[in-house]
Design a protein around this motif. Structure first.
Motif, PDB file in Angstrom:
ATOM      1  N   MET A   1       0.995  -1.054  -0.003  1.00 45.14           N
ATOM      2  CA  MET A   1       0.062   0.045  -0.018  1.00 45.14           C
ATOM      3  C   MET A   1       0.780   1.302   0.121  1.00 45.14           C
ATOM      4  SD  MET A   1      -3.143   1.358   2.777  1.00 45.14           S
ATOM      5  CE  MET A   1      -3.689  -0.316   2.747  1.00 45.14           C
ATOM      6  N   ASP A   2       0.531   2.222  -0.878  1.00 47.87           N
ATOM      7  CA  ASP A   2       1.610   3.456  -0.830  1.00 47.87           C
ATOM      8  C   ASP A   2       0.993   4.268   0.069  1.00 47.87           C
ATOM      9  OD1 ASP A   2      -0.264   5.279  -1.970  1.00 47.87           O
ATOM     10  OD2 ASP A   2       1.024   5.364  -3.892  1.00 47.87           O
ATOM     11  N   PHE A   3       1.788   5.301   0.313  1.00 44.20           N
ATOM     12  CA  PHE A   3       1.686   6.250   1.515  1.00 44.20           C
ATOM     13  C   PHE A   3       0.425   7.239   1.108  1.00 44.20           C
ATOM     14  CE2 PHE A   3       2.308  10.401   3.490  1.00 44.20           C
ATOM     15  CZ  PHE A   3       2.428   9.760   4.815  1.00 44.20           C
ATOM     16  N   LYS A   4       0.245   7.648  -0.030  1.00 46.38           N
ATOM     17  CA  LYS A   4      -1.085   8.500  -0.193  1.00 46.38           C
ATOM     18  C   LYS A   4      -2.242   7.741   0.060  1.00 46.38           C
ATOM     19  CE  LYS A   4       0.992  11.698  -3.387  1.00 46.38           C
ATOM     20  NZ  LYS A   4       0.896  12.338  -4.979  1.00 46.38           N
ATOM     21  N   GLU A   5      -2.456   6.578  -0.522  1.00 43.61           N
ATOM     22  CA  GLU A   5      -3.528   5.584  -0.027  1.00 43.61           C
ATOM     23  C   GLU A   5      -3.710   5.454   1.620  1.00 43.61           C
ATOM     24  OE1 GLU A   5      -3.294   1.886  -1.981  1.00 43.61           O
ATOM     25  OE2 GLU A   5      -3.124   2.596  -4.023  1.00 43.61           O
ATOM     26  N   LEU A   6      -2.559   5.249   2.149  1.00 44.15           N
ATOM     27  CA  LEU A   6      -2.886   5.218   3.676  1.00 44.15           C
ATOM     28  C   LEU A   6      -3.211   6.376   4.171  1.00 44.15           C
ATOM     29  CD1 LEU A   6      -2.113   3.184   5.855  1.00 44.15           C
ATOM     30  CD2 LEU A   6       0.202   4.215   6.022  1.00 44.15           C
ATOM     31  N   TYR A   7      -2.828   7.399   3.572  1.00 41.89           N
ATOM     32  CA  TYR A   7      -3.189   9.007   4.081  1.00 41.89           C
ATOM     33  C   TYR A   7      -4.786   9.212   3.746  1.00 41.89           C
ATOM     34  CZ  TYR A   7      -3.795  13.797   4.921  1.00 41.89           C
ATOM     35  OH  TYR A   7      -4.187  14.852   5.709  1.00 41.89           O
ATOM     36  N   GLU A   8      -5.210   8.717   2.603  1.00 39.67           N
ATOM     37  CA  GLU A   8      -6.489   8.918   2.410  1.00 39.67           C
ATOM     38  C   GLU A   8      -7.577   8.293   3.280  1.00 39.67           C
ATOM     39  OE1 GLU A   8      -8.246  11.040   0.159  1.00 39.67           O
ATOM     40  OE2 GLU A   8      -6.257  11.702  -0.155  1.00 39.67           O
ATOM     41  N   LYS A   9      -6.820   7.195   4.118  1.00 36.76           N
ATOM     42  CA  LYS A   9      -7.728   6.238   5.022  1.00 36.76           C
ATOM     43  C   LYS A   9      -8.103   7.047   6.310  1.00 36.76           C
ATOM     44  CE  LYS A   9      -6.840   1.801   3.313  1.00 36.76           C
ATOM     45  NZ  LYS A   9      -6.471   0.399   3.690  1.00 36.76           N
ATOM     46  N   MET A  36       0.045  14.380   7.049  1.00 43.16           N
ATOM     47  CA  MET A  36       0.915  13.691   6.479  1.00 43.16           C
ATOM     48  C   MET A  36       2.273  13.269   7.224  1.00 43.16           C
ATOM     49  SD  MET A  36       0.657  14.428   2.430  1.00 43.16           S
ATOM     50  CE  MET A  36      -0.791  14.774   1.544  1.00 43.16           C
ATOM     51  N   MET A  37       2.500  14.496   7.616  1.00 42.70           N
ATOM     52  CA  MET A  37       3.893  14.310   8.750  1.00 42.70           C
ATOM     53  C   MET A  37       3.574  13.438   9.818  1.00 42.70           C
ATOM     54  SD  MET A  37       5.345  18.353   8.383  1.00 42.70           S
ATOM     55  CE  MET A  37       5.255  18.436   9.865  1.00 42.70           C
ATOM     56  N   VAL A  38       2.628  13.902  10.341  1.00 38.69           N
ATOM     57  CA  VAL A  38       2.140  12.945  11.629  1.00 38.69           C
ATOM     58  C   VAL A  38       2.196  11.462  11.355  1.00 38.69           C
ATOM     59  CG1 VAL A  38       0.601  12.300  13.471  1.00 38.69           C
ATOM     60  CG2 VAL A  38       1.186  14.714  13.100  1.00 38.69           C
ATOM     61  N   LEU A  39       1.371  11.246  10.075  1.00 40.92           N
ATOM     62  CA  LEU A  39       1.344   9.765   9.486  1.00 40.92           C
ATOM     63  C   LEU A  39       2.496   9.087   9.449  1.00 40.92           C
ATOM     64  CD1 LEU A  39      -0.336   7.500   8.981  1.00 40.92           C
ATOM     65  CD2 LEU A  39      -0.775   8.115   6.613  1.00 40.92           C
ATOM     66  N   TYR A  40       3.612   9.847   8.774  1.00 43.30           N
ATOM     67  CA  TYR A  40       4.835   9.170   8.184  1.00 43.30           C
ATOM     68  C   TYR A  40       5.605   8.965   9.521  1.00 43.30           C
ATOM     69  CZ  TYR A  40       9.513   9.110   6.714  1.00 43.30           C
ATOM     70  OH  TYR A  40      10.687   8.670   5.985  1.00 43.30           O
ATOM     71  N   GLU A  41       5.550  10.141  10.576  1.00 41.07           N
ATOM     72  CA  GLU A  41       6.236   9.647  11.753  1.00 41.07           C
ATOM     73  C   GLU A  41       5.814   8.456  12.602  1.00 41.07           C
ATOM     74  OE1 GLU A  41       6.382  12.114  16.047  1.00 41.07           O
ATOM     75  OE2 GLU A  41       6.827  13.331  14.216  1.00 41.07           O
ATOM     76  N   LEU A  42       4.351   8.335  12.634  1.00 39.29           N
ATOM     77  CA  LEU A  42       3.748   7.071  13.250  1.00 39.29           C
ATOM     78  C   LEU A  42       4.122   5.885  12.594  1.00 39.29           C
ATOM     79  CD1 LEU A  42       1.864   6.280  15.428  1.00 39.29           C
ATOM     80  CD2 LEU A  42      -0.082   6.413  13.717  1.00 39.29           C
ATOM     81  N   TYR A  57      -6.055   3.668  12.872  1.00 38.94           N
ATOM     82  CA  TYR A  57      -6.924   4.482  13.459  1.00 38.94           C
ATOM     83  C   TYR A  57      -6.895   5.312  14.781  1.00 38.94           C
ATOM     84  CZ  TYR A  57      -9.179   3.242   8.775  1.00 38.94           C
ATOM     85  OH  TYR A  57      -9.408   3.363   7.625  1.00 38.94           O
ATOM     86  N   VAL A  58      -6.767   4.323  15.429  1.00 38.51           N
ATOM     87  CA  VAL A  58      -6.925   4.765  17.094  1.00 38.51           C
ATOM     88  C   VAL A  58      -5.414   5.374  17.381  1.00 38.51           C
ATOM     89  CG1 VAL A  58      -6.439   4.073  19.325  1.00 38.51           C
ATOM     90  CG2 VAL A  58      -8.286   2.973  17.752  1.00 38.51           C
ATOM     91  N   TYR A  59      -4.278   4.938  17.141  1.00 40.23           N
ATOM     92  CA  TYR A  59      -3.024   5.426  17.219  1.00 40.23           C
ATOM     93  C   TYR A  59      -2.854   7.019  16.328  1.00 40.23           C
ATOM     94  CZ  TYR A  59      -0.895   1.444  19.250  1.00 40.23           C
ATOM     95  OH  TYR A  59      -0.520   0.351  20.176  1.00 40.23           O
ATOM     96  N   TYR A  60      -3.387   6.993  15.405  1.00 40.70           N
ATOM     97  CA  TYR A  60      -3.302   8.286  14.572  1.00 40.70           C
ATOM     98  C   TYR A  60      -4.000   9.160  14.903  1.00 40.70           C
ATOM     99  CZ  TYR A  60      -2.992  11.577  10.512  1.00 40.70           C
ATOM    100  OH  TYR A  60      -3.120  12.637   9.895  1.00 40.70           O
ATOM    101  N   LYS A  61      -5.325   8.963  15.324  1.00 40.48           N
ATOM    102  CA  LYS A  61      -6.286   9.945  15.976  1.00 40.48           C
ATOM    103  C   LYS A  61      -5.534  10.722  17.155  1.00 40.48           C
ATOM    104  CE  LYS A  61     -10.928  10.697  17.565  1.00 40.48           C
ATOM    105  NZ  LYS A  61     -12.557   9.935  17.902  1.00 40.48           N
ATOM    106  N   THR A  62      -5.012   9.726  17.971  1.00 44.86           N
ATOM    107  CA  THR A  62      -4.508  10.362  19.264  1.00 44.86           C
ATOM    108  C   THR A  62      -3.139  11.135  18.980  1.00 44.86           C
ATOM    109  OG1 THR A  62      -5.338   8.186  20.522  1.00 44.86           O
ATOM    110  CG2 THR A  62      -3.654   9.442  21.556  1.00 44.86           C
TER     111      THR A  62
END
Length: 159
Positions: A1-9, A36-42, A57-62
């Motif tokens: 899965m590429d990063f843009k698809e992951l970010y869209e989720k 995107m920066m937070v997602l990349y770091e996570l 979802y849970v980790y990213y939201k927090t």
């Protein structure tokens, strides 16, 4: 899965935070960039989250909400007034431009001088002083106003 698809989720979380919080001078592209920066770091720190969407979802939201709250704290911090962006839209602050009030330091000096004036008054004069502050009429009002202006003669607010 590429990063843009992951970010869209997880982009819905970013958009919801955008509706809930206001960050000064941020547009949608700024929110996406921070998201995107937070997602990349996570994902860099926890690569297993790519496969486990529920945990992602849970980790990213927090993490994203905490990141936004940190930005808001920094924005509102009194110590970091110099970090604030200089540009302000004139239409947003136009109502403040024509105000001719006292600056905070002048207000403190004025209040201090008024307290020292009030302390030197007799009890009867203090009652008259209270009536003067309430803009009431009484005998000796002009005399008290002259006395007060004499007491405040050194106080000159900035123009």
């Amino acid at each position: 899965m590429d990063f843009k698809e992951l970010y869209e989720k997880v982009r819905g979380i970013v958009l919801k935070c955008r509706r809930e919080y206001y960050v000064h001078l941020w547009e949608l592209s700024d929110w996406d960039q921070e998201g995107m920066m937070v997602l990349y770091e996570l994902v860099s720190r926890h690569p297993y989250l790519v496969e486990e969407e529920a945990h992602l979802y849970v980790y990213y939201k927090t993490k994203f909400r905490n990141h936004i709250k940190d930005i808001l704290r920094k924005q509102e911090s009194q110590k970091r007034k110099l970090d604030r962006q200089v540009y302000e839209e004139v239409s947003e602050i136009g109502h403040k431009l024509s105000l001719k009030g006292l600056y905070l330091d002048e207000l403190v000096i004025l209040r201090d001088q008024l307290k020292s004036y009030q302390k030197q008054l007799s009890p009867a004069k203090q009652e008259q002083y209270e009536r003067l502050l309430a803009d009431e009429r009484f005998k000796g009002r002009k005399s008290m106003l002259r006395d007060l202006s004499e007491h405040l003669r050194d106080f000159k607010p900035r123009e």
